[in-house]
Design a protein around this motif. Structure first.
Motif, PDB file in Angstrom:
ATOM      1  N   ASN A   9       0.833  -1.203   0.000  1.00 27.49           N
ATOM      2  CA  ASN A   9       0.000   0.000   0.000  1.00 27.49           C
ATOM      3  C   ASN A   9       0.869   1.255   0.000  1.00 27.49           C
ATOM      4  O   ASN A   9       1.316   1.716   1.043  1.00 27.49           O
ATOM      5  CB  ASN A   9      -0.926   0.000   1.219  1.00 27.49           C
ATOM      6  CG  ASN A   9      -1.946   1.102   1.168  1.00 27.49           C
ATOM      7  OD1 ASN A   9      -1.932   1.957   0.293  1.00 27.49           O
ATOM      8  ND2 ASN A   9      -2.844   1.103   2.130  1.00 27.49           N
ATOM      9  N   THR A  10       1.049   1.831  -1.164  1.00 21.60           N
ATOM     10  CA  THR A  10       1.867   3.038  -1.288  1.00 21.60           C
ATOM     11  C   THR A  10       1.126   4.285  -0.820  1.00 21.60           C
ATOM     12  O   THR A  10       1.710   5.360  -0.768  1.00 21.60           O
ATOM     13  CB  THR A  10       2.326   3.228  -2.739  1.00 21.60           C
ATOM     14  OG1 THR A  10       1.169   3.325  -3.585  1.00 21.60           O
ATOM     15  CG2 THR A  10       3.202   2.068  -3.197  1.00 21.60           C
ATOM     16  N   PHE A  11      -0.145   4.153  -0.479  1.00 24.60           N
ATOM     17  CA  PHE A  11      -0.943   5.289  -0.019  1.00 24.60           C
ATOM     18  C   PHE A  11      -0.921   5.444   1.500  1.00 24.60           C
ATOM     19  O   PHE A  11      -1.611   6.315   2.038  1.00 24.60           O
ATOM     20  CB  PHE A  11      -2.398   5.147  -0.489  1.00 24.60           C
ATOM     21  CG  PHE A  11      -2.547   5.086  -1.974  1.00 24.60           C
ATOM     22  CD1 PHE A  11      -2.361   6.210  -2.754  1.00 24.60           C
ATOM     23  CD2 PHE A  11      -2.863   3.896  -2.601  1.00 24.60           C
ATOM     24  CE1 PHE A  11      -2.491   6.164  -4.133  1.00 24.60           C
ATOM     25  CE2 PHE A  11      -3.003   3.833  -3.974  1.00 24.60           C
ATOM     26  CZ  PHE A  11      -2.817   4.969  -4.738  1.00 24.60           C
ATOM     27  N   LEU A  12      -0.166   4.622   2.205  1.00 25.77           N
ATOM     28  CA  LEU A  12      -0.143   4.694   3.668  1.00 25.77           C
ATOM     29  C   LEU A  12       0.282   6.071   4.144  1.00 25.77           C
ATOM     30  O   LEU A  12       1.145   6.708   3.552  1.00 25.77           O
ATOM     31  CB  LEU A  12       0.824   3.658   4.235  1.00 25.77           C
ATOM     32  CG  LEU A  12       0.310   2.240   4.311  1.00 25.77           C
ATOM     33  CD1 LEU A  12       1.410   1.308   4.767  1.00 25.77           C
ATOM     34  CD2 LEU A  12      -0.876   2.136   5.213  1.00 25.77           C
ATOM     35  N   SER A  13      -0.343   6.497   5.227  1.00 18.76           N
ATOM     36  CA  SER A  13      -0.041   7.799   5.801  1.00 18.76           C
ATOM     37  C   SER A  13      -0.297   7.743   7.296  1.00 18.76           C
ATOM     38  O   SER A  13      -1.125   6.973   7.761  1.00 18.76           O
ATOM     39  CB  SER A  13      -0.936   8.853   5.148  1.00 18.76           C
ATOM     40  OG  SER A  13      -0.779  10.101   5.769  1.00 18.76           O
ATOM     41  N   ARG A  14       0.407   8.577   8.062  1.00 12.37           N
ATOM     42  CA  ARG A  14       0.176   8.632   9.509  1.00 12.37           C
ATOM     43  C   ARG A  14      -1.162   9.267   9.825  1.00 12.37           C
ATOM     44  O   ARG A  14      -1.764   8.987  10.845  1.00 12.37           O
ATOM     45  CB  ARG A  14       1.286   9.417  10.200  1.00 12.37           C
ATOM     46  CG  ARG A  14       2.605   8.673  10.229  1.00 12.37           C
ATOM     47  CD  ARG A  14       3.648   9.495  10.901  1.00 12.37           C
ATOM     48  NE  ARG A  14       3.919  10.635  10.006  1.00 12.37           N
ATOM     49  CZ  ARG A  14       4.638  11.684  10.306  1.00 12.37           C
ATOM     50  NH1 ARG A  14       5.165  11.777  11.498  1.00 12.37           N
ATOM     51  NH2 ARG A  14       4.835  12.645   9.450  1.00 12.37           N
ATOM     52  N   THR A  15      -1.608  10.159   8.942  1.00 12.91           N
ATOM     53  CA  THR A  15      -2.900  10.818   9.145  1.00 12.91           C
ATOM     54  C   THR A  15      -3.944  10.153   8.262  1.00 12.91           C
ATOM     55  O   THR A  15      -3.623   9.557   7.239  1.00 12.91           O
ATOM     56  CB  THR A  15      -2.819  12.313   8.787  1.00 12.91           C
ATOM     57  OG1 THR A  15      -2.421  12.443   7.428  1.00 12.91           O
ATOM     58  CG2 THR A  15      -1.827  13.029   9.684  1.00 12.91           C
ATOM     59  N   ILE A  16      -5.193  10.275   8.654  1.00 12.99           N
ATOM     60  CA  ILE A  16      -6.281   9.692   7.866  1.00 12.99           C
ATOM     61  C   ILE A  16      -6.620  10.677   6.763  1.00 12.99           C
ATOM     62  O   ILE A  16      -7.115  11.771   7.025  1.00 12.99           O
ATOM     63  CB  ILE A  16      -7.498   9.388   8.748  1.00 12.99           C
ATOM     64  CG1 ILE A  16      -7.101   8.413   9.861  1.00 12.99           C
ATOM     65  CG2 ILE A  16      -8.630   8.816   7.913  1.00 12.99           C
ATOM     66  CD1 ILE A  16      -8.165   8.232  10.915  1.00 12.99           C
ATOM     67  N   VAL A  24      -8.549   1.585  -3.638  1.00 13.15           N
ATOM     68  CA  VAL A  24      -8.608   0.604  -2.551  1.00 13.15           C
ATOM     69  C   VAL A  24      -7.621  -0.518  -2.865  1.00 13.15           C
ATOM     70  O   VAL A  24      -7.625  -1.079  -3.948  1.00 13.15           O
ATOM     71  CB  VAL A  24     -10.042   0.035  -2.406  1.00 13.15           C
ATOM     72  CG1 VAL A  24     -10.063  -1.104  -1.402  1.00 13.15           C
ATOM     73  CG2 VAL A  24     -11.010   1.127  -2.011  1.00 13.15           C
ATOM     74  N   VAL A  25      -6.777  -0.830  -1.905  1.00  9.25           N
ATOM     75  CA  VAL A  25      -5.846  -1.958  -2.027  1.00  9.25           C
ATOM     76  C   VAL A  25      -6.533  -3.161  -1.396  1.00  9.25           C
ATOM     77  O   VAL A  25      -6.896  -3.142  -0.228  1.00  9.25           O
ATOM     78  CB  VAL A  25      -4.513  -1.655  -1.310  1.00  9.25           C
ATOM     79  CG1 VAL A  25      -3.583  -2.862  -1.384  1.00  9.25           C
ATOM     80  CG2 VAL A  25      -3.851  -0.421  -1.897  1.00  9.25           C
ATOM     81  N   ASP A  26      -6.735  -4.218  -2.204  1.00  2.00           N
ATOM     82  CA  ASP A  26      -7.448  -5.391  -1.693  1.00  2.00           C
ATOM     83  C   ASP A  26      -6.702  -6.693  -1.971  1.00  2.00           C
ATOM     84  O   ASP A  26      -7.282  -7.765  -1.970  1.00  2.00           O
ATOM     85  CB  ASP A  26      -8.866  -5.454  -2.268  1.00  2.00           C
ATOM     86  CG  ASP A  26      -8.880  -5.566  -3.785  1.00  2.00           C
ATOM     87  OD1 ASP A  26      -7.807  -5.528  -4.418  1.00  2.00           O
ATOM     88  OD2 ASP A  26      -9.987  -5.699  -4.337  1.00  2.00           O
ATOM     89  N   THR A  27      -5.407  -6.595  -2.193  1.00  2.00           N
ATOM     90  CA  THR A  27      -4.601  -7.783  -2.463  1.00  2.00           C
ATOM     91  C   THR A  27      -3.656  -8.053  -1.296  1.00  2.00           C
ATOM     92  O   THR A  27      -3.483  -7.218  -0.416  1.00  2.00           O
ATOM     93  CB  THR A  27      -3.769  -7.583  -3.748  1.00  2.00           C
ATOM     94  OG1 THR A  27      -2.945  -6.412  -3.584  1.00  2.00           O
ATOM     95  CG2 THR A  27      -4.657  -7.402  -4.958  1.00  2.00           C
ATOM     96  N   GLY A  28      -3.066  -9.225  -1.294  1.00  3.10           N
ATOM     97  CA  GLY A  28      -2.114  -9.587  -0.252  1.00  3.10           C
ATOM     98  C   GLY A  28      -2.778  -9.605   1.117  1.00  3.10           C
ATOM     99  O   GLY A  28      -3.882 -10.107   1.287  1.00  3.10           O
TER     100      GLY A  28
END
Length: 102
Positions: A9-16, A24-28
């Protein structure tokens, strides 16, 4: 597990937040639980006091699941409103944190 989540998930962030062109990442691991990053931190924070033999650390850990549960509920409400296909993802992947539990 933590590194795998970062890779998937390259969209991860500390803030929402929802980033431009985010999907939407739905794999792995995201195909098993909706919040695998929180799952990995839960295991990390649970095992640290045990490895260090710290009763005080374990007592502090007991608050962590409640904090994470509250954050997950708020995050999911936000993502349902702001991210296309998140509601469908919630129907596809039933568990938030731990498979077959929650």
């Amino acid at each position: 597990m933590y590194a795998e989540v970062l890779r998937e998930n390259t969209f991860l962030s500390r803030t929402i937040e929802v980033q431009k062109n985010q999907t939407v990442v739905d794999t792995g691991l995201y195909g098993i639980v909706r919040h695998p990053m929180y799952t990995s931190t839960l295991f990390l924070f649970m095992t640290m006091p045990l490895i260090l033999g710290s009763v005080f650390g374990f007592i502090i850990f007991l608050a962590y699941p409640f904090i994470i549960a509250k954050r997950i509920k708020g995050e999911e409400a936000f993502l349902e409103q702001e991210l296309n296909d998140y509601r469908e993802y919630k129907q596809k992947v039933k568990y938030r944190l731990i498979p077959f539990v929650w």
